[in-house]
Design an enzyme around this catalytic site. Sequence first.
Site, PDB file in Angstrom:
ATOM      1  N   THR A 169       0.843  -1.195   0.000  1.00  0.00           N
ATOM      2  CA  THR A 169       0.000   0.000   0.000  1.00  0.00           C
ATOM      3  C   THR A 169       0.878   1.245   0.000  1.00  0.00           C
ATOM      4  OG1 THR A 169      -0.140   0.081   2.426  1.00  0.00           O
ATOM      5  CG2 THR A 169      -1.810  -1.200   1.255  1.00  0.00           C
ATOM      6  N   GLY A 213      -4.769   2.399   6.971  1.00  0.00           N
ATOM      7  CA  GLY A 213      -4.199   1.076   6.740  1.00  0.00           C
ATOM      8  C   GLY A 213      -5.003  -0.020   7.410  1.00  0.00           C
ATOM      9  N   ASP A 214      -5.519   0.256   8.602  1.00  0.00           N
ATOM     10  CA  ASP A 214      -6.334  -0.734   9.311  1.00  0.00           C
ATOM     11  C   ASP A 214      -7.677  -0.935   8.627  1.00  0.00           C
ATOM     12  OD1 ASP A 214      -4.303  -0.986  11.195  1.00  0.00           O
ATOM     13  OD2 ASP A 214      -5.134   0.584  12.462  1.00  0.00           O
TER      14      ASP A 214
END
Length: 317
Positions: A224, A256-257
């Site tokens: 990412t 990101g989570d």
Amino acid sequence: MTSPRVVVVGSVNIDLVVTAPVLPRAGETVLGHDFTQVAGGKGANQAVAAARAGGATTVIGAIGSDAFGVTLRARLSGAGVDTSLLRIRYGASGVALIVVDDFGENSIVVAPGANATLADLTAGELAAIAGADVLLCQLEVPVETVTAAAVAARAAGTLVVLNATPVRALPDELLAAVDLLVVNHLEAAGLTNLPMVDVDTGDAPDGAVLVDALLESVPRAVLTRGADGAWYGDRDGRLEHVPAPVVEAVDTTGAGDAFTGALAVAWGEGRDVVESVRWASAAGAASVRRLGASVGLAGRQVIDELYAATYCTGADE
């Protein structure tokens, strides 16, 4: 569609978030705007993200016996996460101190507290992992626990997704049990020992180069890069770049989570991996439009709408 069963093994923190015009430099005091407390920790964030994305989600983690622990359990349960396997340890819960500037960038310091005590998985925890469709782990809890969970999942046929953050050396036993590795470009460079910046060109390593290096250790990898999108690659020779949806960022803390939790749900539903990465990208982008890591995590309808608007128009249909 039956909701995929997702078990998340990871950290559970209380996030103490202050907004400020700029991030403070070393030795500098900055007058901030607002203060808020939200449930956080990568384990908790990804569990909430998976639950809101439609997964039947259970968290395996540890909270303290303090008031923060009470708050954390209540907020996870309120978000639809099964907390029956959440341990209580005497002492402090994990705490993250977060400053977010007016551009959506952040600075974070974490005190692990009870998270550091998560070790020696119980029979009930191992049974939950074996009965899941997907196991999702990070590295804010002891790596020995993550390894034991991944090995148990592999033996039971449960898919193993590892978000290798914060970056550290990974045991061969853990890497052998991973089905899909998720990292950002900083973590990928750390895991592969590639230089962060090319000394000749001044450029960061290309996404394809980083993914190719990661595939030496795992069969599938997702890289990412925030607004620059994500790359997916596997050992079958597939390599694709997924552009990120264009949104106005307010707080990037939980992006990101949000991405990883939604990815686990989509893959657990049986979607193609690249389609799962696209859907996860929509979840990550949707999350940055609100302040607070867990507060900003989007529900399934919001993810579907942004996914459709970004990837299902024109030539993408």
